[in-house]
Design a protein around this motif. Structure first.
Motif, PDB file in Angstrom:
ATOM      1  N   GLU A 265       0.832  -1.206   0.000  1.00 37.85           N
ATOM      2  CA  GLU A 265       0.000   0.000   0.000  1.00 37.85           C
ATOM      3  C   GLU A 265       0.864   1.252   0.000  1.00 37.85           C
ATOM      4  O   GLU A 265       0.595   2.207  -0.744  1.00 37.85           O
ATOM      5  N   GLU A 266       1.920   1.256   0.833  1.00 38.39           N
ATOM      6  CA  GLU A 266       2.795   2.431   0.892  1.00 38.39           C
ATOM      7  C   GLU A 266       3.569   2.594  -0.412  1.00 38.39           C
ATOM      8  O   GLU A 266       3.762   3.711  -0.895  1.00 38.39           O
ATOM      9  N   CYS A 267       4.018   1.481  -1.000  1.00 38.10           N
ATOM     10  CA  CYS A 267       4.697   1.566  -2.287  1.00 38.10           C
ATOM     11  C   CYS A 267       3.749   2.108  -3.357  1.00 38.10           C
ATOM     12  O   CYS A 267       4.133   2.959  -4.172  1.00 38.10           O
ATOM     13  N   GLY A 268       2.499   1.622  -3.347  1.00 37.34           N
ATOM     14  CA  GLY A 268       1.536   2.095  -4.325  1.00 37.34           C
ATOM     15  C   GLY A 268       1.270   3.586  -4.198  1.00 37.34           C
ATOM     16  O   GLY A 268       1.182   4.297  -5.196  1.00 37.34           O
ATOM     17  N   ARG A 269       1.162   4.071  -2.956  1.00 35.23           N
ATOM     18  CA  ARG A 269       0.929   5.503  -2.747  1.00 35.23           C
ATOM     19  C   ARG A 269       2.124   6.325  -3.238  1.00 35.23           C
ATOM     20  O   ARG A 269       1.961   7.372  -3.879  1.00 35.23           O
ATOM     21  N   GLU A 270       3.351   5.852  -2.924  1.00 35.32           N
ATOM     22  CA  GLU A 270       4.532   6.620  -3.306  1.00 35.32           C
ATOM     23  C   GLU A 270       4.717   6.628  -4.817  1.00 35.32           C
ATOM     24  O   GLU A 270       5.081   7.654  -5.403  1.00 35.32           O
ATOM     25  N   LEU A 271       4.463   5.500  -5.450  1.00 37.40           N
ATOM     26  CA  LEU A 271       4.602   5.442  -6.904  1.00 37.40           C
ATOM     27  C   LEU A 271       3.545   6.289  -7.610  1.00 37.40           C
ATOM     28  O   LEU A 271       3.745   6.703  -8.749  1.00 37.40           O
ATOM     29  N   SER A 282      12.864   0.529  -7.781  1.00 37.56           N
ATOM     30  CA  SER A 282      13.680  -0.247  -6.840  1.00 37.56           C
ATOM     31  C   SER A 282      13.940   0.532  -5.561  1.00 37.56           C
ATOM     32  O   SER A 282      13.973  -0.053  -4.463  1.00 37.56           O
ATOM     33  N   ALA A 283      14.088   1.857  -5.664  1.00 39.44           N
ATOM     34  CA  ALA A 283      14.320   2.674  -4.462  1.00 39.44           C
ATOM     35  C   ALA A 283      13.072   2.677  -3.578  1.00 39.44           C
ATOM     36  O   ALA A 283      13.172   2.607  -2.348  1.00 39.44           O
ATOM     37  N   VAL A 284      11.902   2.770  -4.200  1.00 41.75           N
ATOM     38  CA  VAL A 284      10.657   2.733  -3.430  1.00 41.75           C
ATOM     39  C   VAL A 284      10.505   1.382  -2.739  1.00 41.75           C
ATOM     40  O   VAL A 284      10.156   1.301  -1.556  1.00 41.75           O
ATOM     41  N   ALA A 285      10.789   0.314  -3.476  1.00 41.93           N
ATOM     42  CA  ALA A 285      10.675  -1.029  -2.900  1.00 41.93           C
ATOM     43  C   ALA A 285      11.607  -1.200  -1.702  1.00 41.93           C
ATOM     44  O   ALA A 285      11.208  -1.717  -0.654  1.00 41.93           O
ATOM     45  N   GLN A 286      12.838  -0.740  -1.844  1.00 43.20           N
ATOM     46  CA  GLN A 286      13.809  -0.875  -0.755  1.00 43.20           C
ATOM     47  C   GLN A 286      13.403  -0.041   0.449  1.00 43.20           C
ATOM     48  O   GLN A 286      13.565  -0.473   1.597  1.00 43.20           O
ATOM     49  N   ARG A 287      12.865   1.154   0.203  1.00 39.66           N
ATOM     50  CA  ARG A 287      12.469   2.031   1.295  1.00 39.66           C
ATOM     51  C   ARG A 287      11.406   1.382   2.175  1.00 39.66           C
ATOM     52  O   ARG A 287      11.345   1.628   3.383  1.00 39.66           O
ATOM     53  N   TRP A 288      10.558   0.534   1.565  1.00 37.12           N
ATOM     54  CA  TRP A 288       9.468  -0.077   2.317  1.00 37.12           C
ATOM     55  C   TRP A 288       9.703  -1.550   2.627  1.00 37.12           C
ATOM     56  O   TRP A 288       8.767  -2.304   2.847  1.00 37.12           O
TER      57      TRP A 288
END
Length: 330
Positions: A265-271, A282-288
């Motif tokens: 959910e957080e990745c989806g919101r950030e993307l 990949s940066a978003v995935a790693q962050r979460w």
């Protein structure tokens, strides 16, 4: 532009079949049975506000059922908020029965069976949104279904006039960016309503009532830790893994599945955020907390039906996505 379907010009012998099809196509598949013997009269108007669907239905007395068979044949997982404009209804979901009066709100999950019984002519507003857009635990939604929420005071009193105005205003005049932003604000209000009612109904006493919110807060604060696991969570709170899983028995989700769902959910919101300098997938995935980009892409596609890059492109183009995440595992 609103879609309006009405039985007014339909021959009497075809009105019931027409109305069943109209309601099922507009909202979700369901069976509608008139309570009276005479010619049936019904009208439903539907509009979209970003990924939020707003409908107003006015009809003669009827019974409405959403059965397991109809649910199995549906692809969308939606949560709905109904506002009783006139008339009354008896609403049943999750083993609870509620008498709904004028001005009352009801929350229901279209992925689980429910029914409405309207004993006389009625009018109602229905707001439908993707389940994943709410961002609240399944357990909280289950706590508020099958209940009538009064708008006589509290948060409901503030929400009712806003929803009434929204349902009566055509959304075609809003630019897409404004419509999406407004839809997001409405969904935030619905999430607040659900959380307020769910927590109000929780028992104040007992170890579980105090411990579960702390565990949920710990999970939300540590989603970026790739080592977050049931074992680590249990150790942090000084409990066994078995007891941790017992805490979640009534939540309708396992600990591992909740962690992955919240991360997605957080990745989806950030993307979905627009900006000149957007982080890489990949940066978003790693962050979460996702260590493997390939694993993240597979999990994201399984949940949302598109790849992370496709999701970002669709959101940048202003297209609403209605597929709910089907997060599995845990």
């Amino acid at each position: 532009m609103s879609l309006v379907l009405t039985t007014a010009s339909v021959p009497d012998r075809d009105k019931v079949a027409y109305w069943n099809d109209a309601v099922s196509r507009t909202l979700v598949p369901m069976t509608v049975t008139p309570r009276g013997d005479g010619p049936f009269d019904g009208r439903i108007a539907t509009d979209r506000l970003g990924y939020l669907q707003v409908s107003t239905m006015e009809a003669d007395a009827e019974r409405v059922r959403r059965t397991p068979a109809l649910i199995a044949a549906s692809s969308d997982a939606l949560v709905a908020v109904g506002v009783q404009v006139s008339g009354t209804a008896t609403f049943v979901q999750d083993g609870r029965r509620a008498e709904v009066g004028e001005g009352d709100l009801v929350v229901y999950d279209t992925a689980r069976p429910y029914s409405f019984d309207y004993p006389r002519r009625f009018a109602t507003h229905v707001f439908q949104l993707p389940r994943h857009a709410l961002g609240v635990p399944d357990g909280d939604i289950r706590r508020v279904t099958g209940r009538a929420i009064s708008t006589g005071d509290g948060f409901g009193a503030m929400l009712l006039p806003f929803l009434a105005a929204l349902a009566s205003s055509p959304s075609g005049g809003y630019p897409p960016t404004v419509a999406n932003r407004l839809a997001g604000n409405v969904v935030d209000l619905f999430a607040t309503l659900i959380e307020e009612r769910a927590h109000a109904d929780r028992p104040d006493g007992g170890e579980r009532g105090h411990l579960l919110p702390r565990v949920l807060d710990h999970i939300n604060l540590n989603l970026g830790d790739p080592d977050l696991s049931p074992e680590r969570i249990a150790h942090h709170h000084g409990i066994s893994v078995r007891y941790l899983h017992r805490l979640f028995q009534d939540e309708g989700i396992t600990v591992g599945r909740l962690i992955r769902q919240r991360r997605l959910e957080e990745c989806g919101r950030e993307l979905a955020r627009r900006g000149r300098t957007a982080p890489t997938v990949s940066a978003v995935a790693q962050r979460w907390g996702f260590v493997s980009p390939a694993h993240f892409s597979r999990a994201f596609r399984d949940a949302y039906g598109v790849s992370p890059r496709e999701w970002r492109g669709l959101r940048a183009a202003g297209d609403g996505l209605t597929a709910a995440p089907a997060v599995s595992g845990g």
